[in-house]
Design a protein around this motif. Structure first.
Motif, PDB file in Angstrom:
ATOM      1  N   ASN A  80      49.455  34.000  34.124  1.00 54.56           N
ATOM      2  CA  ASN A  80      48.054  33.854  34.528  1.00 54.56           C
ATOM      3  C   ASN A  80      47.991  33.249  35.917  1.00 54.56           C
ATOM      4  O   ASN A  80      48.699  32.297  36.223  1.00 54.56           O
ATOM      5  CB  ASN A  80      47.289  32.953  33.553  1.00 54.56           C
ATOM      6  CG  ASN A  80      47.134  33.607  32.198  1.00 54.56           C
ATOM      7  OD1 ASN A  80      47.509  33.035  31.189  1.00 54.56           O
ATOM      8  ND2 ASN A  80      46.605  34.805  32.171  1.00 54.56           N
ATOM      9  N   GLY A  81      47.154  33.833  36.756  1.00 53.15           N
ATOM     10  CA  GLY A  81      47.005  33.307  38.100  1.00 53.15           C
ATOM     11  C   GLY A  81      48.097  33.752  39.051  1.00 53.15           C
ATOM     12  O   GLY A  81      48.214  33.234  40.157  1.00 53.15           O
ATOM     13  N   LYS A  84      47.716  39.135  40.129  1.00 51.36           N
ATOM     14  CA  LYS A  84      47.721  40.559  39.771  1.00 51.36           C
ATOM     15  C   LYS A  84      46.351  41.193  40.024  1.00 51.36           C
ATOM     16  O   LYS A  84      46.255  42.236  40.661  1.00 51.36           O
ATOM     17  CB  LYS A  84      48.114  40.728  38.295  1.00 51.36           C
ATOM     18  CG  LYS A  84      49.453  40.088  37.937  1.00 51.36           C
ATOM     19  CD  LYS A  84      49.796  40.269  36.482  1.00 51.36           C
ATOM     20  CE  LYS A  84      48.835  39.604  35.511  1.00 51.36           C
ATOM     21  NZ  LYS A  84      48.832  38.133  35.552  1.00 51.36           N
ATOM     22  N   SER A  85      45.307  40.547  39.512  1.00 54.04           N
ATOM     23  CA  SER A  85      43.969  41.119  39.699  1.00 54.04           C
ATOM     24  C   SER A  85      43.574  41.102  41.167  1.00 54.04           C
ATOM     25  O   SER A  85      42.940  42.042  41.661  1.00 54.04           O
ATOM     26  CB  SER A  85      42.946  40.349  38.875  1.00 54.04           C
ATOM     27  OG  SER A  85      43.256  40.434  37.511  1.00 54.04           O
ATOM     28  N   THR A  86      43.942  40.024  41.855  1.00 54.94           N
ATOM     29  CA  THR A  86      43.637  39.945  43.280  1.00 54.94           C
ATOM     30  C   THR A  86      44.340  41.080  44.027  1.00 54.94           C
ATOM     31  O   THR A  86      43.755  41.711  44.916  1.00 54.94           O
ATOM     32  CB  THR A  86      44.079  38.583  43.845  1.00 54.94           C
ATOM     33  OG1 THR A  86      43.552  37.556  43.017  1.00 54.94           O
ATOM     34  CG2 THR A  86      43.603  38.394  45.259  1.00 54.94           C
ATOM     35  N   GLN A 127      39.379  43.822  34.859  1.00 53.38           N
ATOM     36  CA  GLN A 127      39.826  42.949  33.767  1.00 53.38           C
ATOM     37  C   GLN A 127      38.636  42.547  32.906  1.00 53.38           C
ATOM     38  O   GLN A 127      38.694  42.597  31.683  1.00 53.38           O
ATOM     39  CB  GLN A 127      40.519  41.722  34.356  1.00 53.38           C
ATOM     40  CG  GLN A 127      41.039  40.765  33.306  1.00 53.38           C
ATOM     41  CD  GLN A 127      41.932  39.700  33.926  1.00 53.38           C
ATOM     42  OE1 GLN A 127      42.083  39.619  35.136  1.00 53.38           O
ATOM     43  NE2 GLN A 127      42.524  38.878  33.090  1.00 53.38           N
TER      44      GLN A 127
END
Ligand SMILES: Nc1ncnc2c1ncn2[C@@H]1O[C@H](COP(=O)(O)OP(=O)(O)OP(=O)(O)O)[C@@H](O)[C@H]1O
Ligand SMILES: [Mg+2]
Lengths: 307, 330
Positions: A80-81, A84-86, A127
């Motif tokens: 987490n953090g 990946k999404s960024t 997400q």
């Protein structure tokens, strides 16, 4: 689908033997690829170079070099953090990097606005699902179709100019809805659907765009196991249709089951890449992400040597 | 108390000039707010630009009515582009701030003493409506139905006005059931989702702002012709907020919502005004409770109370769909 259930079982040793032509092709393409971060692929569809994104003092993404092989299913994993999404946001034009360039199908995508990224054939999901609540499921789907004549202001007033196209799109949407088992919901507001159904809808809607590459941000999160199986089948079928898939996932069994190649991110950097089996055994990955409890053999060792 | 007068006044309010003007303003606002989710708090500016564009070009520069209308429409389009171009890429609240400020700027410019030569300052500009009434095909006389009774000029204004309302509703109906309208509604739900599907969200929001502004500017023309004068205070922020009230009252994102909302809004105002005044004159309400001067304020309070009750018992508005509203809570 009992056959699929056994397939997903991590205890079944070598699944590659039962591979489809596309899967074999994808596996073969990776045969000569070195399993080190930033390794070159034989036919990359996406090439990322030196992309960095900082939020104040925090460097969320700092990717030196990454290539994604065309026609493969590539998993992106990491704690987490990890960024990946960024990273997804940067690649698809939803966020701007501080520095860096990347190309899709050989053409630069740096600074290209998000809607143009989608039109070039790279479509992403989110997400946190973005169902369009007060539109029906069918309207959600139809929105995904590209090149619609009726989306032009002047033509919109004259239904005869767009009705035939709308009909064709509706048929295509209908097929996808059947595939994702949402056809019974076609006339319901998307806002009335459950979280998992929204995930399915979002994926089906992304496919309406007819992308060359789909980027799925945790497509299986919150989806029940039975549905997960059918989702996995869908993702695999995308590869069969010649699409490239890049997806973020936390469930290792799933990653192992469907991906041809795995990228591991931690603290914004790609720290490892390789075929799934190799990645699961990689020391750096275990330290950064999987910890000591990811796998049965490790647990056995722990039990064998109690402190 | 004369109930037949009260009801005939209410009926007149239902089809009257104010209802026409606010229906048009609200139809435009419904495109912005109801369908696209744009927070335009400066609808009054579109009315003002159109009204003054028409008035000044005809009165000061001797243009024909038709040319004045074209100038007014152009003004509305330019205003929409000016407001939208810098703000529609940003978060929704920026448009709200810019439009509310722009509407006040527009009003104060038309009110300013230094431009009084053209605008007539706070007295407003007249001398422009002859062209409009000279093409009135309706013969001199009185026209009406039941208790309604209008002279030929009023009949002409209302005929043009209701025709515009009808055509605007038809346009909105056609657009909102098309793929174009689907994109607008999707933008209202979630911009990023629409972007991820390859639609140019900015461009659609700009189109929506222009369309709603142009529909709103028809209200500016009707105010101008109906009153035969344009005054800056016709275009205060109150106008915008009445239009919002009407959109919500009728039911946002419904084609006929603004029309129903406008009619009911002005009927309510007329009813409360007439009933209070008559009760006062008949001596039912003593001066100790309510003086004659206070009637105006109290009727607004009563209308406000009515609207609050409506929002409590029918939050989706008169034509709205409760199922849709329930989705917001999720
Ligand atoms: N808009 C933002 N402003 C500030 N910091 C941000 C922003 N977006 C992300 N971050 C930070 O960047 C880092 C990476 O976030 P990101 O969402 O990319 O993680 P992730 O790998 O997708 O994690 P998860 O697996 O939990 O979804 C996090 O530390 C997060 O706090
Ligand atoms: Mg994430």
């Amino acid at each position: 689908m009992p056959a699929d259930l056994t397939k997903a079982d991590p205890a079944v040793p070598d699944r590659t033997k039962a591979g489809t032509p596309r899967k074999d092709a994808a596996r073969q393409a990776f045969a000569g690829v070195e399993a080190v971060p930033g390794s070159a692929k034989p036919d990359p569809i996406l090439v990322v170079d030196g992309v960095t994104r900082r939020f104040g003092g925090l460097t969320a993404v700092d990717v030196a070099h990454v290539e994604v092989q065309r026609g493969s299913i590539t998993a992106l994993i990491g704690p987490n953090g990890a960024g990946k999404s960024t990273f997804f946001n940067l690649l698809t034009g939803f966020d701007k990097p501080d520095v860096g360039t990347w190309t899709f199908n050989g053409a630069s995508l740096s600074g290209v606005p998000s809607h143009k990224v989608a039109r070039r054939g790279m479509v992403r999901t989110f997400q946190l699902t973005k169902a369009l609540s007060r539109l029906t499921v069918m309207q959600n789907m139809l929105l995904g179709a590209t090149g619609q004549k009726g989306e032009n202001f002047l033509r919109a007033i004259f239904p005869m100019t767009w009705r035939a196209q709308e009909k064709a799109n509706t048929l295509r949407a209908e097929e996808l809805l059947v595939r994702f088992r949402l056809d019974a919901k076609r006339n319901d507001f998307a806002g009335t659907m459950s979280g998992g159904q929204r995930k399915l809808l979002e994926m089906a809607r992304a496919l309406m765009v007819g992308p060359e590459m789909v980027m799925l941000d945790e497509p299986m999160a919150g989806v029940n196991p039975a549905l997960t199986q059918s989702l996995l089948t869908h993702v695999k079928s995308l590869r069969e249709e010649g699409m490239t898939v890049l997806f973020v996932e936390h469930d290792m069994d799933m990653v192992r089951d469907i991906s041809d190649w795995v990228l591991v991110m931690a603290q914004g950097k790609v720290i490892a890449e390789g075929p799934p089996e190799q990645i699961m055994a990689n020391e750096a990955v275990i330290d950064a992400y999987l910890g000591g409890h990811h796998d049965a053999p490790l647990q056995d060792e722990e039990q064998a040597a109690p402190r | 108390m004369d109930w037949s007068l009260i009801f005939s006044n209410a009926l007149a309010a239902m089809v009257g000039l104010e209802t026409v003007v606010f229906a048009l303003a609200a139809i435009g606002l419904n495109v912005h707010f109801g369908y696209t989710g744009l927070l335009n708090f400066g609808q009054a500016a579109f009315l003002a630009v159109a009204g003054y564009g028409l008035a000044i070009s005809v009165a000061n520069f001797g243009f024909s009515t038709g040319a004045g209308v074209v100038i007014g429409l152009t003004g509305a389009v330019v205003l929409a582009l000016l407001l939208g171009a810098p703000t529609l890429r940003l978060r929704a609240d920026y448009l709200a701030i810019v439009t509310i400020a722009a509407a006040e700027i527009v009003r104060l410019v038309f009110r300013s003493v230094s431009l009084a030569e053209y605008t007539g300052g706070s007295d407003g500009q007249g001398r422009f409506s002859e062209g409009f009434y000279s093409i009135n095909p309706i013969a001199i006389g009185r026209y009406g139905l039941g208790p309604l009774d209008f002279d030929e000029r009023q009949t002409w204004v209302l005929s043009v006005g209701w025709t515009l309302v009808g055509l605007s509703c038809l346009l909105v109906f056609l657009l909102m059931r098309s793929p174009w309208g689907r994109v607008l509604k999707a933008i209202r739900e979630d911009e990023d989702a629409v972007r991820s599907l390859g639609k140019n969200v900015y461009f659609y929001k700009l189109q929506s702002l222009v369309l709603g502004g142009v529909l709103g500017c028809l209200a500016g023309f009707m105010t101008a012709w109906g009153n035969t004068v344009v005054q800056p205070d016709n275009f205060s922020t109150e106008t915008t907020f009445y239009a919002y009230t009407i959109v919500i009252l009728g039911g946002a994102a419904r084609v006929l919502g603004p029309v129903v909302g406008a009619a009911i809004f002005w009927v309510l105002l007329s009813l409360t005004d007439n009933i209070l005044n008559q009760a006062k004159n008949a001596g039912y309400i003593s001066d100790a409770i309510l003086t004659g001067f206070q009637v105006g304020q109290v009727r607004l309070m009563l209308v406000g109370l009515g609207l609050m009750l409506l929002m409590i018992f029918r939050p989706q508005g008169l034509l709205g769909d409760r199922r849709e509203l329930a989705l917001d809570a999720r």
